[in-house]
Design a protein around this motif. Structure first.
Motif, PDB file in Angstrom:
ATOM      1  N   ASP A 169      -2.972 -38.740  33.446  1.00 15.01           N
ATOM      2  CA  ASP A 169      -2.137 -37.999  32.506  1.00 15.01           C
ATOM      3  C   ASP A 169      -0.910 -37.502  33.257  1.00 15.01           C
ATOM      4  OD1 ASP A 169      -1.215 -36.741  30.272  1.00 15.01           O
ATOM      5  OD2 ASP A 169      -2.846 -35.291  30.109  1.00 15.01           O
ATOM      6  N   LEU A 170       0.272 -37.817  32.725  1.00 13.04           N
ATOM      7  CA  LEU A 170       1.515 -37.380  33.343  1.00 13.04           C
ATOM      8  C   LEU A 170       2.508 -37.016  32.256  1.00 13.04           C
ATOM      9  CD1 LEU A 170       3.374 -36.978  35.815  1.00 13.04           C
ATOM     10  CD2 LEU A 170       4.021 -39.396  35.586  1.00 13.04           C
ATOM     11  N   ASN A 171       2.969 -35.779  32.254  1.00 11.99           N
ATOM     12  CA  ASN A 171       3.978 -35.300  31.307  1.00 11.99           C
ATOM     13  C   ASN A 171       5.170 -34.765  32.089  1.00 11.99           C
ATOM     14  OD1 ASN A 171       2.052 -35.838  29.399  1.00 11.99           O
ATOM     15  ND2 ASN A 171       1.734 -33.734  28.763  1.00 11.99           N
ATOM     16  N   ILE A 172       6.365 -35.185  31.696  1.00 16.11           N
ATOM     17  CA  ILE A 172       7.598 -34.692  32.304  1.00 16.11           C
ATOM     18  C   ILE A 172       8.513 -34.219  31.181  1.00 16.11           C
ATOM     19  CG2 ILE A 172       9.601 -35.245  33.735  1.00 16.11           C
ATOM     20  CD1 ILE A 172       7.947 -37.444  35.030  1.00 16.11           C
ATOM     21  N   LEU A 173       9.092 -33.042  31.345  1.00 15.11           N
ATOM     22  CA  LEU A 173       9.957 -32.463  30.317  1.00 15.11           C
ATOM     23  C   LEU A 173      11.245 -31.953  30.940  1.00 15.11           C
ATOM     24  CD1 LEU A 173       9.039 -30.131  27.390  1.00 15.11           C
ATOM     25  CD2 LEU A 173      10.708 -29.334  29.061  1.00 15.11           C
ATOM     26  N   THR A 174      12.361 -32.268  30.293  1.00 16.69           N
ATOM     27  CA  THR A 174      13.656 -31.669  30.648  1.00 16.69           C
ATOM     28  C   THR A 174      14.279 -31.116  29.372  1.00 16.69           C
ATOM     29  OG1 THR A 174      14.867 -33.760  30.337  1.00 16.69           O
ATOM     30  CG2 THR A 174      14.017 -33.285  32.545  1.00 16.69           C
ATOM     31  N   ASN A 175      15.011 -30.017  29.492  1.00 13.77           N
ATOM     32  CA  ASN A 175      15.572 -29.365  28.310  1.00 13.77           C
ATOM     33  C   ASN A 175      16.829 -28.594  28.708  1.00 13.77           C
ATOM     34  OD1 ASN A 175      15.357 -28.071  25.486  1.00 13.77           O
ATOM     35  ND2 ASN A 175      15.349 -26.284  26.825  1.00 13.77           N
ATOM     36  N   TYR A 176      17.799 -28.577  27.779  1.00 12.38           N
ATOM     37  CA  TYR A 176      19.003 -27.771  27.990  1.00 12.38           C
ATOM     38  C   TYR A 176      19.383 -27.117  26.669  1.00 12.38           C
ATOM     39  CZ  TYR A 176      23.593 -26.159  29.380  1.00 12.38           C
ATOM     40  OH  TYR A 176      24.666 -25.359  29.657  1.00 12.38           O
ATOM     41  N   ALA A 177      19.826 -25.835  26.741  1.00  6.86           N
ATOM     42  CA  ALA A 177      20.209 -25.087  25.543  1.00  6.86           C
ATOM     43  C   ALA A 177      21.646 -24.608  25.655  1.00  6.86           C
ATOM     44  CB  ALA A 177      19.270 -23.899  25.337  1.00  6.86           C
ATOM     45  N   ASN A 178      22.252 -24.349  24.487  1.00  2.00           N
ATOM     46  CA  ASN A 178      23.640 -23.882  24.454  1.00  2.00           C
ATOM     47  C   ASN A 178      23.814 -22.504  25.089  1.00  2.00           C
ATOM     48  OD1 ASN A 178      22.225 -22.672  22.162  1.00  2.00           O
ATOM     49  ND2 ASN A 178      24.224 -21.922  21.511  1.00  2.00           N
TER      50      ASN A 178
END
Length: 656
Positions: A169-178
C-alpha cells in the motif's frame, strides 16, 4: 507503578498459542480489502450489533475530507452533525472540539485508543493529527467513562489508523491552496507472515495570510512535519505486538504581517508564536485463546513541549503523560465480558519564569468491567462500571477523590428496519489550568489551581434508526437522536480586581440538551444526499441574562450532495448553516451560511482534486472587525466563524 506495567508488557510475550474469530464487516469500497471493526467498545462487534451508540466516519469520507484539509482532521469533524471545531485564537488558529455544545475539555480525543491529547496539548491537538493514515473515525456522544475514564463527559472521538495488508500500500498526496498552504504526505504499509509495517510522513507549510488587508494575519505562518512508523509482529499462537512512535514538530507565527515578514519595529511589534514538539511512543499486545478469550495490553508515553511568545511575555512548559491498560475479554454464547484496569500519570512542568507556577500532577488508577448481553433477538444490553482513584496536586494543594461510574446502554431491534438505542451514565473531569478561555490569553496572569475539585456529569442519549429500500434503486435511512447532560462543580474563569485570573468551581449547574436528526438518501450508489440538523439548548445558571453557553448555536444544518462513479470521478456540493451565537461579553453574533464544492477525477492510480471551500466567502470581517485598536496594542475579538474566508485548493494523489 510504571515498572509494574512495563514488566507485564515483557511477560505478555510469553503468552502465545491458539486463535479466536472476531465479527467483522467489509467496508463499502470494493477496492479496499480491509475490514471494519468497532474498536472503541472493545467487543469486536459490528455497529448494527452494538448497544452503545457509535457513529463512524469511514475511509471513503475521510478521503473526501482530506482533499479539503490534508494537514489535519479539523475538516473531518467540522462537518459532522453535533460537532463543532471552535477556533480559540485569531492569530495562532488554535482550535478545540465541542460535542453537543460543551467545551472542548469535555471531549476525550484518542488515537488508536490512546489518550495522549489532553490538558496542555488540547488546543493544538486536532491541528497535529494528519488524516492520511486513518481508516476510520469512531464517535461516541454522551458519557463514555467505563472504558475511557476522565474527560469523556461530552463524548469520545477515536481516530483509528490503518493496518498493513499483504498487498503493498502506497499513498502520496500533494496539495496547494490559495491561502499559501502547501501539503505533502506519504503513507506506506506492507504485511508478511510474521511482520508488517505502516509508515506515514507529512509536511505542511502555510504562509501568513491576511485576507482583509488590515496588516494582521488570519492564518499564521506555520511549518510542521509528522513522522509516524509502526511495526507489527505476528507472533506464534495468535498473538500480536505493535510498536509505534509518532513525532510532530510545529512552528506557528501570527500577528502583525510586517513583523512576520521581518520588518519588526516599534510601530509593528505584535506577534504570537507557538513552537511545539510532540512525541508519543506506543506498545500494544494482544493474545487470543481457544476459549474465545483474549488478553490485551496497551501502554504509551507521550511528551508535549510548547513555547508561547507574545510581546513582553513568554510561557514554556512540558506535559508528560504515561498510560497503561490491561484487560481481559471473554466471549460466551450471546455475551461478552471485559475486565480491566489502567494507570494514568499526567504531569505538567512549567519552565518559564512567570509570577504564577502552573505545575500540576494527576495520577489515576482505575478498574472497570463491561458486560454485553444479547438477551433476545430483539434486545441487547451493555452494562459497565468503573471505579477511579484520583490524586492531583501542585505546590498549593493536594487532593484525592474516588469516582464510582456506572453506565448502561440498550439496543432494541424493533424490526429489520427500525432499531433504537438508549443509554446513560456518569462522568468526571479532573481540574486543569488549560481551557478554551485561558488559551485565548496564553495563560498570562493566570493563578495556579487551588481548592478546586473535579467536575462531574450525568448524561443520557436515546435514538431511533430507520432504514428502508424504496424500490430497487433507492435506499433511505433516518436517525433521530436526543441528548441530555448535566454538569455540576463546573470550573469557570474568574477575573480578580488585580487583573489576574483564577479558575474556580461554581455551585450552579450547567445543562446541555437537544437533538440531532440525520437523513441519508442513496440512489443506485451513485447519488448520495446527506442532511443533518442539530438543536442545542444550553443553560449555565451562573451566567446572566438568557444563561446560554457562549459560542453555541441553537441550530445547525449540514447538507451534502455527492455524485460518484467508482474509479472515474466524484463530485460534491455542501451547504452549512450556523445559527446566531452568544459571545462571552453576552453580545449576539449573526447567523451565516457557508457553501462548498469539490470534484475529483481518477486516472488509474492517479487522481486530481479541486475543492472550493466556503466559496461564498463567509468570514467574520464581513460582520465586524476581528482586530481593533492600534498596531502597538491590538485587541482581538472572539472567533465565532471563518476568519480566512474563501479557500480554493487543488492537488494530486497517487495510490498503489
Amino acid at each position: 507503578m510504571k515498572k509494574i506495567f512495563l514488566t507485564i508488557a515483557v511477560l505478555l510475550y510469553a503468552l502465545s498459542f491458539a486463535q479466536n474469530d472476531t465479527i467483522k464487516t467489509p467496508t463499502e469500497r470494493e477496492d479496499d480489502i480491509e475490514e471494519v471493526i468497532i474498536n472503541s467498545t472493545r467487543t469486536s462487534r459490528t455497529i448494527a450489533n452494538t448497544p452503545t451508540r457509535v457513529e463512524t466516519i469511514e475511509l471513503e469520507e475521510i478521503d473526501e475530507k482530506s482533499n479539503m484539509r490534508p494537514s489535519n482532521v479539523a475538516m473531518i469533524l467540522h462537518e459532522s452533525t453535533g460537532i463543532a471545531v471552535q477556533q480559540t485564537s485569531a492569530t495562532s488558529a488554535n482550535s478545540s472540539i465541542r460535542i453537543q455544545g460543551l467545551d472542548g475539555r469535555y471531549t476525550q480525543i484518542l488515537k488508536d485508543g490512546f489518550p495522549s491529547f489532553g490538558n496542555f496539548a488540547n488546543g493544538l491537538s486536532i491541528l497535529e493529527i494528519p488524516p492520511l493514515d486513518l481508516k476510520q473515525v469512531e464517535i461516541i456522544k454522551g458519557p463514555s467513562s467505563t472504558l475511557f475514564g476522565a474527560g469523556a463527559i461530552a463524548g469520545v472521538i477515536n481516530f483509528i489508523s490503518r493496518t498493513p495488508r499483504e498487498k503493498q500500500d502506497l499513498n502520496i498526496l500533494t496539495n496547494y491552496a490559495n491561502t499559501g498552504l502547501l501539503n505533502f504526505g506519504v503513507y506506506a504499509s506492507k504485511k508478511t507472515n510474521n511482520f508488517g509495517y505502516t509508515f506515514m510522513a507529512t509536511y505542511n507549510n502555510q504562509k501568513a495570510f491576511d485576507v482583509d488587508g488590515n496588516d494582521f494575519s488570519e492564518l499564521p505562518q506555520s511549518k510542521d512535519f509528522t513522522i509516524h512508523p509502526k511495526l507489527f509482529f505476528y507472533l506464534g499462537g495468535d498473538a500480536k505486538m505493535i510498536l509505534g512512535n509518532a513525532f510532530t514538530k510545529g512552528n506557528r507565527l501570527g500577528g502583525d504581517m510586517q513583523y512576520i515578514g521581518g520588518g519588526r519595529s516599534a510601530n509593528h511589534p505584535y506577534f504570537e508564536e507557538n513552537n511545539t514538539i510532540r512525541n508519543t511512543t506506543t506498545l500494544e499486545f494482544e493474545k487470543k485463546f481457544t476459549d474465545n478469550s483474549s488478553l490485551n495490553f496497551k501502554s504509551a508515553y507521550s511528551i508535549f513541549d510548547r513555547k508561547i511568545k507574545i510581546p513582553g511575555y513568554n510561557f514554556k512548559g512540558e506535559n508528560q503523560n504515561f498510560y497503561s491498560d490491561l484487560s481481559w475479554n471473554q466471549s460466551f454464547p450471546n455475551q461478552t465480558l471485559i475486565l480491566g484496569g489502567n494507570y494514568i500519570a499526567d504531569e505538567f512542568r512549567q519552565s518559564s519564569a512567570n509570577p504564577f507556577d502552573l505545575n500540576l500532577q494527576t495520577e489515576t488508577s482505575g478498574v472497570y468491567a463491561q458486560h454485553t448481553w444479547d438477551i433476545a433477538d430483539f434486545l441487547k444490553v451493555e452494562n459497565g462500571i468503573r471505579t477511579d482513584f484520583v490524586n492531583y496536586n501542585n505546590a498549593l494543594y493536594d487532593k484525592g477523590e474516588i469516582f464510582f461510574l456506572p453506565k448502561t446502554s440498550f439496543l432494541f431491534l424493533i424490526s429489520p428496519q427500525l432499531t433504537s438505542r438508549v443509554g446513560g451514565g456518569f462522568g468526571y473531569k479532573t481540574p486543569t489550568s488549560f481551557t478554551e478561555q485561558t488559551d485565548t490569553f496564553s495563560y498570562q496572569n493566570l493563578r495556579a489551581l487551588q481548592n478546586v475539585t473535579s467536575e462531574k456529569s450525568l448524561g443520557a442519549t436515546a435514538d431511533l434508526n430507520f432504514k428502508t429500500r424504496l424500490g430497487d434503486d433507492f435506499n433511505l435511512s433516518l436517525n433521530q437522536m436526543f441528548f441530555y447532560t448535566k454538569l455540576t462543580n463546573s470550573i469557570i474563569l474568574n477575573e480578580n480586581i488585580d487583573s489576574t485570573f483564577n479558575l474556580m468551581n461554581t455551585s450552579f449547574p450547567v445543562f446541555s440538551k437537544g437533538f440531532e436528526t440525520n437523513l441519508k438518501f442513496i440512489y443506485k450508489d451513485f447519488i448520495k444526499l446527506f442532511a443533518g440538523y442539530t438543536f442545542t439548548d444550553t443553560k449555565a445558571d451562573y451566567l446572566p441574562d438568557n444563561q446560554m453557553l457562549p459560542l453555541v448555536p441553537k441550530s445547525k444544518v449540514n447538507l451534502a450532495l455527492i455524485a460518484e462513479k467508482e474509479g472515474n470521478y466524484k463530485a460534491g456540493f455542501e451547504a452549512y448553516y450556523t445559527d446566531k451565537q452568544i459571545l462571552y461579553n453576552r453580545q449576539n453574533t449573526n447567523p451565516y451560511w457557508e457553501l462548498g464544492f469539490m470534484v475529483e477525477k481518477f486516472f488509474g492510480r492517479f487522481s486530481i482534486f479541486l475543492n472550493l471551500e466556503n466559496f461564498t466567502d463567509t468570514k467574520q470581517i464581513n460582520y465586524k472587525p476581528v482586530v481593533s485598536g492600534t498596531h502597538q496594542n491590538p485587541q482581538f475579538d472572539e472567533i465565532w466563524t471563518h476568519v480566512e474566508g474563501r479557500t480554493i485548493n487543488s492537488g494530486i494523489k497517487f495510490k498503489l
